[in-house]
Design a protein around this motif. Structure first.
Motif, PDB file in Angstrom:
ATOM      1  N   TYR A 144       3.316 -51.418 -26.273  1.00  0.00           N
ATOM      2  CA  TYR A 144       2.822 -50.045 -25.858  1.00  0.00           C
ATOM      3  C   TYR A 144       1.302 -50.022 -26.017  1.00  0.00           C
ATOM      4  N   VAL A 145       0.576 -51.080 -26.438  1.00  0.00           N
ATOM      5  CA  VAL A 145      -1.100 -51.074 -26.445  1.00  0.00           C
ATOM      6  C   VAL A 145      -1.309 -51.208 -24.998  1.00  0.00           C
ATOM      7  N   GLU A 146      -0.514 -51.934 -24.303  1.00  0.00           N
ATOM      8  CA  GLU A 146      -0.847 -52.280 -22.694  1.00  0.00           C
ATOM      9  C   GLU A 146      -0.413 -51.404 -21.895  1.00  0.00           C
ATOM     10  N   PHE A 147       0.411 -50.467 -22.513  1.00  0.00           N
ATOM     11  CA  PHE A 147       1.144 -49.490 -21.595  1.00  0.00           C
ATOM     12  C   PHE A 147       0.233 -48.927 -20.555  1.00  0.00           C
ATOM     13  N   ASP A 148       0.372 -48.641 -19.505  1.00  0.00           N
ATOM     14  CA  ASP A 148      -0.430 -47.792 -18.678  1.00  0.00           C
ATOM     15  C   ASP A 148      -0.402 -46.360 -18.836  1.00  0.00           C
ATOM     16  N   PRO A 149      -1.476 -45.912 -19.072  1.00  0.00           N
ATOM     17  CA  PRO A 149      -1.540 -44.499 -19.771  1.00  0.00           C
ATOM     18  C   PRO A 149      -0.924 -43.508 -18.538  1.00  0.00           C
ATOM     19  N   ALA A 150      -1.021 -43.805 -17.438  1.00  0.00           N
ATOM     20  CA  ALA A 150      -0.440 -42.990 -16.337  1.00  0.00           C
ATOM     21  C   ALA A 150       1.049 -42.816 -16.371  1.00  0.00           C
ATOM     22  N   ASP A 151       1.650 -43.694 -17.004  1.00  0.00           N
ATOM     23  CA  ASP A 151       3.278 -43.655 -17.257  1.00  0.00           C
ATOM     24  C   ASP A 151       3.471 -43.026 -18.606  1.00  0.00           C
ATOM     25  N   ARG A 152       2.477 -42.090 -19.521  1.00  0.00           N
ATOM     26  CA  ARG A 152       2.936 -41.669 -20.471  1.00  0.00           C
ATOM     27  C   ARG A 152       3.644 -40.213 -20.115  1.00  0.00           C
ATOM     28  N   ALA A 153       4.315 -39.695 -21.052  1.00  0.00           N
ATOM     29  CA  ALA A 153       5.240 -38.582 -20.785  1.00  0.00           C
ATOM     30  C   ALA A 153       5.120 -37.557 -21.829  1.00  0.00           C
ATOM     31  N   GLN A 154       4.624 -36.438 -21.607  1.00  0.00           N
ATOM     32  CA  GLN A 154       4.712 -35.303 -22.828  1.00  0.00           C
ATOM     33  C   GLN A 154       4.023 -36.072 -24.164  1.00  0.00           C
ATOM     34  N   GLY A 155       2.843 -36.816 -23.812  1.00  0.00           N
ATOM     35  CA  GLY A 155       1.843 -37.124 -25.062  1.00  0.00           C
ATOM     36  C   GLY A 155       2.451 -38.511 -25.560  1.00  0.00           C
ATOM     37  N   VAL A 156       3.547 -39.077 -25.017  1.00  0.00           N
ATOM     38  CA  VAL A 156       4.352 -40.478 -25.503  1.00  0.00           C
ATOM     39  C   VAL A 156       4.131 -41.330 -24.548  1.00  0.00           C
ATOM     40  N   PRO A 157       3.963 -42.754 -24.857  1.00  0.00           N
ATOM     41  CA  PRO A 157       3.296 -43.140 -26.293  1.00  0.00           C
ATOM     42  C   PRO A 157       1.953 -42.680 -26.536  1.00  0.00           C
ATOM     43  N   PRO A 158       1.371 -42.633 -27.492  1.00  0.00           N
ATOM     44  CA  PRO A 158      -0.144 -41.960 -27.632  1.00  0.00           C
ATOM     45  C   PRO A 158      -0.829 -43.327 -27.278  1.00  0.00           C
ATOM     46  N   VAL A 159      -2.044 -43.055 -27.042  1.00  0.00           N
ATOM     47  CA  VAL A 159      -3.102 -44.151 -26.705  1.00  0.00           C
ATOM     48  C   VAL A 159      -3.974 -44.216 -27.945  1.00  0.00           C
ATOM     49  N   GLY A 160      -4.084 -45.844 -27.918  1.00  0.00           N
ATOM     50  CA  GLY A 160      -4.787 -46.372 -29.002  1.00  0.00           C
ATOM     51  C   GLY A 160      -3.784 -47.050 -30.292  1.00  0.00           C
ATOM     52  N   GLU A 161      -4.321 -48.387 -30.590  1.00  0.00           N
ATOM     53  CA  GLU A 161      -3.276 -48.980 -31.434  1.00  0.00           C
ATOM     54  C   GLU A 161      -2.874 -48.194 -32.726  1.00  0.00           C
ATOM     55  N   ASP A 162      -3.953 -47.577 -33.611  1.00  0.00           N
ATOM     56  CA  ASP A 162      -3.585 -47.164 -34.592  1.00  0.00           C
ATOM     57  C   ASP A 162      -2.706 -45.709 -34.485  1.00  0.00           C
ATOM     58  N   ARG A 163      -2.718 -44.893 -33.387  1.00  0.00           N
ATOM     59  CA  ARG A 163      -1.891 -43.841 -32.990  1.00  0.00           C
ATOM     60  C   ARG A 163      -0.448 -44.447 -32.722  1.00  0.00           C
ATOM     61  N   ILE A 164      -0.433 -45.655 -31.853  1.00  0.00           N
ATOM     62  CA  ILE A 164       0.775 -46.170 -31.743  1.00  0.00           C
ATOM     63  C   ILE A 164       1.595 -46.594 -32.782  1.00  0.00           C
ATOM     64  N   ARG A 165       0.776 -47.256 -33.709  1.00  0.00           N
ATOM     65  CA  ARG A 165       1.615 -47.573 -34.941  1.00  0.00           C
ATOM     66  C   ARG A 165       2.147 -46.441 -35.748  1.00  0.00           C
ATOM     67  N   GLU A 166       1.266 -45.540 -35.953  1.00  0.00           N
ATOM     68  CA  GLU A 166       1.709 -44.198 -36.705  1.00  0.00           C
ATOM     69  C   GLU A 166       2.947 -43.579 -35.980  1.00  0.00           C
ATOM     70  N   TRP A 167       2.824 -43.322 -34.698  1.00  0.00           N
ATOM     71  CA  TRP A 167       4.102 -42.926 -33.976  1.00  0.00           C
ATOM     72  C   TRP A 167       5.178 -43.692 -34.142  1.00  0.00           C
ATOM     73  N   LEU A 168       5.226 -45.176 -33.915  1.00  0.00           N
ATOM     74  CA  LEU A 168       6.243 -45.862 -34.136  1.00  0.00           C
ATOM     75  C   LEU A 168       6.951 -45.813 -35.786  1.00  0.00           C
ATOM     76  N   ALA A 169       6.020 -45.823 -36.634  1.00  0.00           N
ATOM     77  CA  ALA A 169       6.457 -45.879 -38.004  1.00  0.00           C
ATOM     78  C   ALA A 169       7.282 -44.568 -38.123  1.00  0.00           C
ATOM     79  N   ASN A 170       6.887 -43.347 -37.589  1.00  0.00           N
ATOM     80  CA  ASN A 170       7.321 -42.037 -37.551  1.00  0.00           C
ATOM     81  C   ASN A 170       8.665 -42.087 -36.715  1.00  0.00           C
ATOM     82  N   LEU A 171       8.919 -42.683 -35.891  1.00  0.00           N
ATOM     83  CA  LEU A 171      10.229 -43.131 -35.130  1.00  0.00           C
ATOM     84  C   LEU A 171      11.058 -43.576 -35.815  1.00  0.00           C
TER      85      LEU A 171
END
Lengths: 182, 122
Positions: free
Chosen positions: A53-80
């Motif tokens: 997810y850290v390397e994920f192309d931001p152009a492939d995001r959909a409706q705000g996920v995955p978030p950008v930036g490692e901290d936000r990604i970790r927070e999102w995955l923990a919640n998931l």
């Protein structure tokens, strides 16, 4: 919004259960495995998912996920992962090529999302990955699955239709699709 | 700036209320709150009127709160045009179980139909 969703009246066919091994269209050996047990920081699989997810192309995001930036990604995955759904990963060796997830909405209903890293897109991995996720959910008794997709995202809509999703609601900016597993 | 904040009671609309009030205290924006009936929200419009009045008053702002009837999206757009507001502010959408942002039906209608700028609060 959710109360307007229409599920197909017919139950979908039986999907192949993970694990699945195959060669993708580029000749890479891919293994799709269910991700069971605890998923937490420090765990090898968790860290590999974070890396994808850290390397994920931001152009492939959909409706705000995955978030950008490692901290936000970790927070999102923990919640998931806290929500105790079903997760399936596509691996090439020890690298995660894709992740598909069913997140519980209520007792019998799940929201689906699938992400394939840009280096692995267009090689047939998405189809195998989503089939394995639906097979995994089916095996564990999941009944209804829905998802939202931006209308203009043709490749995604085509993939969902191919595995049996039907349009459930189309009056919003993004459309809803649904399938019945059991 | 003359700002029209539309709230229907979904969580994102209450976030928008707090953000808009905070900003108005800093900038001196003139805020009017339009309370509409959102079929996707459990909060009663009468309670929302009270919440909005209290929030504005507590911040030392004039409590201009209107209860709009009829279709929520079109009543907000109509009011914005008839009283020449500079901007409409709305909640920026709710998150699905897996974290995807979904805009509410009211926000979608207003975005497509308003002739003034629309701000979505995240």
């Amino acid at each position: 919004m959710s109360d307007e969703r229409a599920y197909p009246s017919e139950v979908a066919t039986e999907f192949p259960r993970p694990p699945r091994e195959f060669e993708d269209a580029e000749g890479r050996p891919i293994e799709v495995r269910a991700w069971e047990g605890e998923h937490g920081p420090g765990d090898d699989a968790f860290e590999s998912v974070v890396e994808m997810y850290v390397e994920f192309d931001p152009a492939d995001r959909a409706q705000g996920v995955p978030p950008v930036g490692e901290d936000r990604i970790r927070e999102w995955l923990a919640n998931l992962f806290e929500q105790d759904g079903y997760d399936v990963l596509a691996w090439q060796g020890d690298e995660v090529a894709g992740h598909a997830t069913l997140v519980p909405d209520d007792d019998s209903t799940y929201e689906l999302a699938i992400f394939v890293h840009q280096e692995y897109q267009g090689a047939g991995i998405g189809t195998k990955l989503i089939e394995a996720l639906l097979g995994h959910g089916q095996e564990h008794g999941a009944e209804y699955v829905w998802l939202t997709v931006e209308r203009w995202n043709r490749p995604a809509v085509a993939l969902y239709e191919k595995v049996g999703f039907e349009t459930a609601a189309a009056e919003s900016f993004e459309m809803e699709m649904a399938i019945r597993l059991n | 700036m003359k700002v029209l904040l539309g709230i229907g009671g979904a969580d994102d609309s209450l976030d928008a209320l707090h953000e808009t009030v905070e900003r108005a205290v800093e900038t001196g924006d003139e805020v009017t709150v339009a309370v509409v009936e959102n079929p996707d929200s459990d909060r009663a419009p009468e309670d929302l009127v009270d919440v909005a009045r209290e929030t504005l008053t507590d911040a030392g702002l004039e409590a201009d709160v209107r209860r709009l009837s009829g279709d929520p999206g079109s009543s907000i757009v109509e009011l914005a045009e008839s009283e020449e507001f500079d901007q409409i502010v709305l909640g920026g959408g709710q998150r699905s179980p897996m974290g995807k942002i979904r805009l509410g039906n009211i926000a979608e209608f207003v975005l497509l139909n308003a002739r003034v700028s629309v701000k979505l609060v995240r």
